[in-house]
Design a protein around this motif. Structure first.
Motif, PDB file in Angstrom:
ATOM      1  N   PRO A 208       0.789  -0.981  -0.112  1.00 57.25           N
ATOM      2  CA  PRO A 208      -0.233  -0.088   0.062  1.00 57.25           C
ATOM      3  C   PRO A 208       0.883   1.125  -0.011  1.00 57.25           C
ATOM      4  CG  PRO A 208      -0.391  -1.146   2.176  1.00 57.25           C
ATOM      5  CD  PRO A 208       0.721  -2.183   1.219  1.00 57.25           C
ATOM      6  N   GLU A 235       9.078   0.049  17.005  1.00 54.25           N
ATOM      7  CA  GLU A 235       8.126  -0.715  18.068  1.00 54.25           C
ATOM      8  C   GLU A 235       6.707   0.013  18.150  1.00 54.25           C
ATOM      9  OE1 GLU A 235       9.300  -2.199  21.994  1.00 54.25           O
ATOM     10  OE2 GLU A 235      11.191  -2.998  20.845  1.00 54.25           O
ATOM     11  N   ALA A 236       6.714   1.420  18.109  1.00 50.48           N
ATOM     12  CA  ALA A 236       5.822   2.162  18.409  1.00 50.48           C
ATOM     13  C   ALA A 236       5.068   2.272  17.005  1.00 50.48           C
ATOM     14  CB  ALA A 236       6.025   3.579  18.812  1.00 50.48           C
ATOM     15  N   GLY A 238       4.921  -0.007  14.542  1.00 45.56           N
ATOM     16  CA  GLY A 238       4.747  -1.161  13.823  1.00 45.56           C
ATOM     17  C   GLY A 238       5.703  -1.407  12.738  1.00 45.56           C
ATOM     18  N   LEU A 281       0.535   5.082   6.734  1.00 44.97           N
ATOM     19  CA  LEU A 281      -0.280   4.859   5.630  1.00 44.97           C
ATOM     20  C   LEU A 281      -1.747   5.950   5.523  1.00 44.97           C
ATOM     21  CD1 LEU A 281      -0.304   0.834   6.243  1.00 44.97           C
ATOM     22  CD2 LEU A 281       0.394   2.258   4.349  1.00 44.97           C
ATOM     23  N   SER A 282      -1.861   6.860   6.534  1.00 50.29           N
ATOM     24  CA  SER A 282      -2.742   7.768   6.462  1.00 50.29           C
ATOM     25  C   SER A 282      -2.291   8.873   7.065  1.00 50.29           C
ATOM     26  CB  SER A 282      -4.080   7.159   7.094  1.00 50.29           C
ATOM     27  OG  SER A 282      -4.973   8.385   7.567  1.00 50.29           O
ATOM     28  N   ARG A 284      -3.765  10.594   9.090  1.00 46.81           N
ATOM     29  CA  ARG A 284      -4.111  10.651  10.509  1.00 46.81           C
ATOM     30  C   ARG A 284      -3.439   9.368  11.230  1.00 46.81           C
ATOM     31  NH1 ARG A 284     -10.286  10.926   9.839  1.00 46.81           N
ATOM     32  NH2 ARG A 284      -9.590   9.352   8.532  1.00 46.81           N
ATOM     33  N   ASP A 285      -2.730   8.666  10.583  1.00 50.07           N
ATOM     34  CA  ASP A 285      -2.115   7.512  11.195  1.00 50.07           C
ATOM     35  C   ASP A 285      -1.380   7.891  12.403  1.00 50.07           C
ATOM     36  OD1 ASP A 285      -2.277   4.819  11.054  1.00 50.07           O
ATOM     37  OD2 ASP A 285      -0.307   4.908   9.609  1.00 50.07           O
ATOM     38  N   CYS A 286      -1.462   7.069  13.506  1.00 45.18           N
ATOM     39  CA  CYS A 286      -1.104   7.355  14.772  1.00 45.18           C
ATOM     40  C   CYS A 286      -0.332   6.310  15.196  1.00 45.18           C
ATOM     41  CB  CYS A 286      -2.299   7.890  15.529  1.00 45.18           C
ATOM     42  SG  CYS A 286      -3.541   6.638  15.877  1.00 45.18           S
ATOM     43  N   VAL A 287       0.101   6.478  16.566  1.00 45.46           N
ATOM     44  CA  VAL A 287       0.761   5.473  17.478  1.00 45.46           C
ATOM     45  C   VAL A 287       0.679   5.924  18.769  1.00 45.46           C
ATOM     46  CG1 VAL A 287       2.550   4.815  15.944  1.00 45.46           C
ATOM     47  CG2 VAL A 287       3.044   6.927  17.341  1.00 45.46           C
ATOM     48  N   ALA A 288       0.925   5.142  19.835  1.00 40.46           N
ATOM     49  CA  ALA A 288       0.543   5.318  21.270  1.00 40.46           C
ATOM     50  C   ALA A 288       1.764   5.912  21.981  1.00 40.46           C
ATOM     51  CB  ALA A 288       0.253   3.935  22.000  1.00 40.46           C
ATOM     52  N   GLY A 289       1.816   7.183  22.254  1.00 36.97           N
ATOM     53  CA  GLY A 289       2.758   7.982  22.935  1.00 36.97           C
ATOM     54  C   GLY A 289       2.549   7.898  24.352  1.00 36.97           C
ATOM     55  N   GLU A 290       3.275   8.508  25.033  1.00 37.14           N
ATOM     56  CA  GLU A 290       3.064   8.530  26.870  1.00 37.14           C
ATOM     57  C   GLU A 290       2.008   9.174  27.145  1.00 37.14           C
ATOM     58  OE1 GLU A 290       6.336   8.958  29.165  1.00 37.14           O
ATOM     59  OE2 GLU A 290       7.389   7.042  28.422  1.00 37.14           O
ATOM     60  N   VAL A 293      -2.887   8.748  22.566  1.00 33.48           N
ATOM     61  CA  VAL A 293      -2.900   8.617  21.340  1.00 33.48           C
ATOM     62  C   VAL A 293      -2.551   9.706  20.553  1.00 33.48           C
ATOM     63  CG1 VAL A 293      -4.780   8.446  19.545  1.00 33.48           C
ATOM     64  CG2 VAL A 293      -4.417   6.554  21.067  1.00 33.48           C
TER      65      VAL A 293
ATOM     66  N   LEU B 281       0.895  -3.424  19.126  1.00 30.98           N
ATOM     67  CA  LEU B 281       2.477  -3.344  19.890  1.00 30.98           C
ATOM     68  C   LEU B 281       2.151  -2.652  21.312  1.00 30.98           C
ATOM     69  CD1 LEU B 281       4.643  -2.731  17.048  1.00 30.98           C
ATOM     70  CD2 LEU B 281       4.763  -4.661  18.339  1.00 30.98           C
ATOM     71  N   ARG B 284      -2.758   0.836  23.569  1.00 32.39           N
ATOM     72  CA  ARG B 284      -3.141   1.721  23.408  1.00 32.39           C
ATOM     73  C   ARG B 284      -3.013   2.189  22.009  1.00 32.39           C
ATOM     74  NH1 ARG B 284      -0.779   6.004  27.178  1.00 32.39           N
ATOM     75  NH2 ARG B 284       0.985   4.743  26.616  1.00 32.39           N
TER      76      ARG B 284
END
Lengths: 473, 473
Positions: A208, A235-236, A238, A281-282, A284-290, A293, B281, B284
């Motif tokens: 993609p 890790e955060a 993926g 990929l978008s 608004r793609d996001c990851v989990a921060g401390e 989100v 991962l 959250r």
């Protein structure tokens, strides 16, 4: 010979004399070897007929794609050049299966365009993509700038079609993710540099299309925290880190001299400069921060901010616009120009385990200080792959340069690294192959070569050094 | 022979008679072939010395790991069994480089435990992980239940060490992501089922440990929307889908008979049932849904809710607890029990392109209705890999069963699929290999086998069928 080739291919596709001449030059137009003739088959059957004739007559054959190789693997005085340029059909793009079926002569940039129209990418990319062909990329297992995320060429190939030395067609054009039905000839032929078969087609993996990038420059005093940063980001996200590129202070200094007036990445001078990029990929793609989100760019800001507070890094800038992103990349992409600023360079393309890049660099610098004090270097590295482009401008006389090459090879061997990371062996690294490759592996390779090409007609004199004394088998 | 082996290995590690007997049985304890003797070398040097002796004396050798293979690849009357069980050291786990250096006799479950203590996983996993060893997994290129996310065994191997038929040690134990220095012997040996070398060690890739799972069952009337759902989830999660498993209505019916009283996945009966799982991962971890940024389970709910409204799927349940997740998996993991509910099964382990699974299934069902009307089937598929386990209970007499096998093979061949997806060839699929493998590929494999093992001592009679008539080379 020419008559029989013309019988197989028709008169327009057997070139000799002046017509054949352009095919005898290397990519830099520095080195010429006159081919016997150039043939341009249009089908796999024609390649097979040509190989049968070459096998029968013992004629050396050089399979040729876009002629962008850097290891001297595509030339040979008096050899028959088999150019795949006419086998340039994209046979099928399959969005559901995320795959493309192509012939070997498809230019990489053309495939990029065709699949992007359908919202996908074929990830393999490098400077020569406008000329390089799929067949050549497979034959050399080409690398490039996003191996960290997508792997080398071999990781993008599901199926392959090739013609062996005696004209036998191997048809493994399958679009499969699991296939345990015998030896994996696909991987054996990928990276064999035209010495085992003429690759005629491939089934390729598509991915993609990333829709947004988060790009940053990070400055720090030493390399070790960089690997930790990479692993945290991987890790955060993926595994969405596409680039993680190292440039030392001296490289940034050279760049400032090459392009006077360009803005430096940081106000202060940092020993270690990292260019990193995450492909989301978008938008608004996001990851989990401390703090919960976060979109990917904000997350990057949070991680870098925290490392800055903790003193793990010294400086960081996140690209706020596409223009600023381009500026960051311009620094990294000037590598070959920076390396050409001084004469007499020795270009080393090596790989070591990712956690030993720092050790390699300090040992290489130390060795150089001892062996050729005052030598300049130009270094860039794909840190995430452990791939280091270490260019040396030695203060030694020309005749003693080999001592420096061997000393670097010693360090690479000691770290269990590779003396060729992505450029391949060709003719340029035959000596290194002879002295550095594991002897058991070399014996096995020679046995395989003799079995699949008993007359030694396929790209002779490339990849495999002549055996000194008896072959182990 | 026994004396000379004892000289090499010491008396405790050469087993004969009753001591050797357990090594002659297959995994199901159904088939026995008495070995000449069993040796248990402790080092690569000892393996090399044993192979030199076997080569000199022309003794057939069977390399053996955990003896969990399903293709009849680990036995041979009168052969010398080389058991790797004592080479069971985890030499190094390298968190920075995300890699592990192991010997061939390490049991997979033990490696899992060791790396999980350091917050990582070695992804390869399958039912027999408590007995299966790394060497055997490499020799057979084992698959398993998360290939969709992490690839087959070969995708998890960075370096390899092996001993060739004549005792030559091939040392490619490198922890490298780029290495273009000759033919890729690693990939040639992986999946060669012990016929080219004894694998003694490997450098393996590790991955970060998923911290949460979003798991769901989806019911629908037909397969085509499933591939679309998979591709959408892959894009939104950056490829974090770990499982995407298909079970038809008949499978769910059988399961209800096998475990009376178990809750069915849905109140209604659906032709197509999909078990899907996303590995996040971080708990959250999130992706971009249409309503903004969402944790992965909520996103899954949103996507499935929308497909439900649009009529693309008929039903969906997301596991709300670990117990409910286990319940969903219990249905899928009963596959071999379900297949054993009826006698006389034919087990087909095939792969087709991911966008042709639906076509394969409808053609196979139709064929069966014509050839053996009223035959039951038990089907599960790793939809994301195109790997179908199609078990048939034919109404034909035993002697005519081969007609069904060949008819399935015809369909697989027509779809350019693989007649062995993950179980391998061994002895069980030698006939299929002879009649279905591309003849050019088969000729090349035979040439390679003859070159690397000229006396044919390594796991004879496995993987490669005898040539009928002259070998092509």
């Amino acid at each position: 010979m020419i008559d029989r080739l013309t019988e197989i291919l028709g008169p327009g596709h057997v070139l000799t004399g002046a017509e054949a001449e352009p095919y005898g030059w290397d990519w830099n137009h520095e080195h010429f070897e006159a081919p016997l003739a150039v043939v341009r088959p249009g089908t796999t059957e024609e390649v097979s007929a040509v190989m049968k004739l070459a096998h029968e007559t013992g004629t050396p054959v050089i399979p040729l794609g876009g002629r962008t190789g850097l290891a001297g693997g595509g030339q040979g005085e008096g050899a028959l050049v088999v150019s795949l340029e006419r086998m340039n059909r994209i046979r099928e793009i399959r969005p559901g299966a995320r795959s493309a079926v192509v012939e070997a002569g498809v230019v990489i940039a053309r495939l990029h365009e065709a699949v992007e129209e359908q919202g996908m990418i074929f990830p393999l990319t490098f400077g020569a993509r406008g000329s390089a062909m799929i067949g050549g990329a497979l034959a050399t297992n080409a690398g490039g700038s996003n191996v960290l995320r997508y792997g080398n060429t071999r990781d993008l190939v599901l199926g392959i079609e090739a013609v062996l030395a005696d004209g036998t067609v191997v048809d493994l054009m399958q679009d499969l993710h699991k296939n345990n039905s015998g030896y994996d000839l696909r991987h054996l032929l990928i990276g064999s540099e035209g010495t085992l078969a003429v690759i005629t087609g491939a089934v390729l993996r598509l991915r993609p299309q990333p829709r947004a990038y988060a790009t940053a420059m990070v400055g720090m005093a030493a390399l070790p925290p960089a690997l930790d940063l990479l692993n945290r980001l991987q890790e955060a996200t993926g595994g969405a880190v596409e680039a993680f590129e190292y440039m030392p202070a001296s490289y940034v200094d050279d760049y400032a001299r090459l392009r006077p007036g360009t803005r430096a990445p940081f106000e202060a001078r940092h020993e270690v400069n990292i260019l990193l990029e995450i492909g989301a990929l978008s938008p608004r793609d996001c990851v989990a921060g401390e703090d919960g989100v976060l979109p990917v760019a904000a997350y990057l800001e949070e991680v870098l901010g925290r490392m800055l507070e903790d003193g793990e890094i010294d400086d960081a800038v996140i690209a706020a616009s596409e223009a600023q992103r381009r500026e960051m990349w311009a620094l990294r992409e000037a590598a070959s120009e920076v390396a050409s600023m001084r004469p007499d360079q020795i270009i080393m393309d090596v790989a070591v385990p990712v956690d030993r890049v720092a050790e390699f660099l300090s040992r290489a610098d130390e060795m150089l200080e001892g062996l050729a004090p005052g030598s300049a270097t130009s270094v860039v590295a794909h840190l995430g792959d452990g791939n280091i482009h270490y260019t040396i401008f030695p203060t030694l006389p020309k005749s003693e340069k080999d001592r420096v090459v061997e000393a670097i090879e010693d360090i690479v061997a000691d770290l269990r690294g590779a003396f060729s990371a992505e450029h391949g062996v060709g003719t340029h690294k035959l000596n290194t192959m002879a002295r550095r490759k594991d002897p058991g592996a070399l014996a096995a390779m020679r046995a395989i070569k003799a079995a699949l090409d008993p007359k030694g007609i396929l790209n002779p004199g490339k990849l495999l050094p002549e055996a000194s004394g008896a072959v182990a088998k």
